[in-house]
Every structure is written in C-alpha cells, then in structure tokens.
Design a protein around this motif. Structure first.
Motif, PDB file in Angstrom:
ATOM      1  N   HIS A  91      -8.251   8.663  -7.283  1.00  0.00           N
ATOM      2  CA  HIS A  91      -7.413   7.516  -6.894  1.00  0.00           C
ATOM      3  C   HIS A  91      -7.559   6.348  -7.876  1.00  0.00           C
TER       4      HIS A  91
ATOM      5  N   THR B 128      -4.481   4.532  -9.397  1.00  0.00           N
ATOM      6  CA  THR B 128      -4.386   3.062  -9.312  1.00  0.00           C
ATOM      7  C   THR B 128      -4.033   2.453 -10.670  1.00  0.00           C
TER       8      THR B 128
ATOM      9  N   GLU C   4      -6.127   1.127   1.550  1.00  0.00           N
ATOM     10  CA  GLU C   4      -4.909   1.943   1.408  1.00  0.00           C
ATOM     11  C   GLU C   4      -3.826   1.497   2.381  1.00  0.00           C
TER      12      GLU C   4
ATOM     13  N   GLU D  53      -2.230  -1.629   1.251  1.00  0.00           N
ATOM     14  CA  GLU D  53      -1.305  -1.356   0.139  1.00  0.00           C
ATOM     15  C   GLU D  53      -0.001  -0.729   0.659  1.00  0.00           C
TER      16      GLU D  53
ATOM     17  N   GLU E 133      -0.130   5.999  -2.228  1.00  0.00           N
ATOM     18  CA  GLU E 133      -1.098   5.368  -1.303  1.00  0.00           C
ATOM     19  C   GLU E 133      -1.164   6.191  -0.010  1.00  0.00           C
TER      20      GLU E 133
END
Ligand SMILES: [Fe+2]
Ligand SMILES: [Fe+2]
Length: 196
Positions: free
Chosen positions: A79, A83, A142, A145, A175
């Motif tokens: 991740h 990102t 998460e 987001e 996400e």
C-alpha cells in the motif's frame, strides 16, 4: 440527507441556484470572510488530500517496521507503493486544473497517524495485539481516504471535470481494496484471540 437530495444540493450549488446563500457576505449569518466557490472548495480539498497522501508516504514505513506478521508487513509495503501512485495522480490533477501543486496540512490525517503511533508505543513488538492495533489504525486511515475521495469525485462530476473524477476514482478504488485486505486480516487475527 437522502442521496438524491444531496446530489440536488451539489448541482444547485454548482449551477449557482443557491449561490447567494453562501457567497453574499452581507446576507450571511456567519461573520467570516468565507466566499468560496465550489471550484475553490475543491482545490482546498485537493491540497488537503495531497498533504495527507504525502504524509502517509512517510508514515506507512513506520507501520511496516512495527508490524510483526509477514503478511501484514507485505500488505502495508504494497500500500506504500500504491500511496506513492496516489500522490502522482493528485499531482496530475493539479496539472489538469492548471493549478500550482500545493499541499495544505490535513489536521485529520495528522491526528489519525499520531494515534497509530501511540498504538505502536503502547504495545509490545511481535505481538498479535500490536498487529491488531496497527490494522485498526490503518483501517481508520483508509476509511477516511475513501470518504474524502467519494466527496471529491462527486464534486468533480458537478464541476464537469470527468478526467479529474476518473483519477480520483482510481485512488478511491485502491483505498477500498486496501481496506478489504486489512479487514480480512483483522478478522483472521482476532478469531485466534482467546476470549478474556
Ligand atoms: Fe491513498
Ligand atoms: Fe490508503
């Protein structure tokens, strides 16, 4: 607010039908000098989100180091790469909108990552309790987001910026993917925990 009425409100704001309620200072019950258009509001969110994603590029490696289980370390490391792509997509959006690439501090994201650091400080290395704490913290990030991107996608559509909405949608979907992986991991670890 029902989905259809929320959609109607956004389209009314963008079409200017209820613009006077938010832009005429004399008639406003608020004493601030706020006079944001929907586009200004969107740019503000974009700067905020850009700061948040860049902040995560620095914060996730600390979570990778602190995690015990290999699959959790791996999921977080994956991740981190995703990102970095989110940061690049947001930079592309600034370009598409002809805006300078500016990051504005996102207090909410700072708070979320700070509480994740407290979890690490207060748990023992290589324990499932720490891993559960890290997953819970990561899930909060998460979901924040996901909610942020959902709102931004809606506004981008209202502004007629379909190319921008597309890029935001890609971040949003990734996400969701991360949130699903973390949720599954959390379920499998917590199932193994003895009842207290
Ligand atoms: Fe992200
Ligand atoms: Fe994320």
């Amino acid at each position: 607010m029902a989905k259809s009425s929320a959609k109607k409100a956004v389209s009314q704001i963008s079409s200017g039908k209820i613009k006077s309620a938010v832009t005429k200072k004399d008639e406003s019950p608020f004493t601030t000098d706020a006079n944001l258009s929907l586009q200004d509001l969107f740019i503000g969110e974009l700067r905020d989100t850009y700061w948040a994603e860049k902040h995560l590029v620095n914060a996730i490696p600390k979570m990778v180091d602190a995690a015990g289980a290999d699959n959790l370390k791996e999921a977080l490391a994956d991740h981190l790469e995703v990102t970095k792509t989110h940061v690049s997509r947001l930079e592309k959006i600034f370009q598409l909108l002809g805006e300078k690439t500016i990051a504005k501090k996102c207090d909410a994201m700072e708070g979320l990552t700070m509480s994740g650091e407290h979890v690490i400080e207060n748990t023992i290395t290589d324990t499932e309790i720490r891993d559960i704490g890290i997953i819970m913290s990561a899930l909060k990030v998460e979901n924040f987001e996901i909610t942020t991107y959902k709102g931004m996608i809606q506004v981008a559509h209202s502004l007629g910026k379909e190319d921008v909405a597309d890029l935001l949608q890609q971040n949003h979907d990734e996400e969701i993917e991360a949130s699903n992986i973390l949720t599954e991991m959390s379920q499998s670890i917590t199932e193994n925990q003895p009842a207290q």
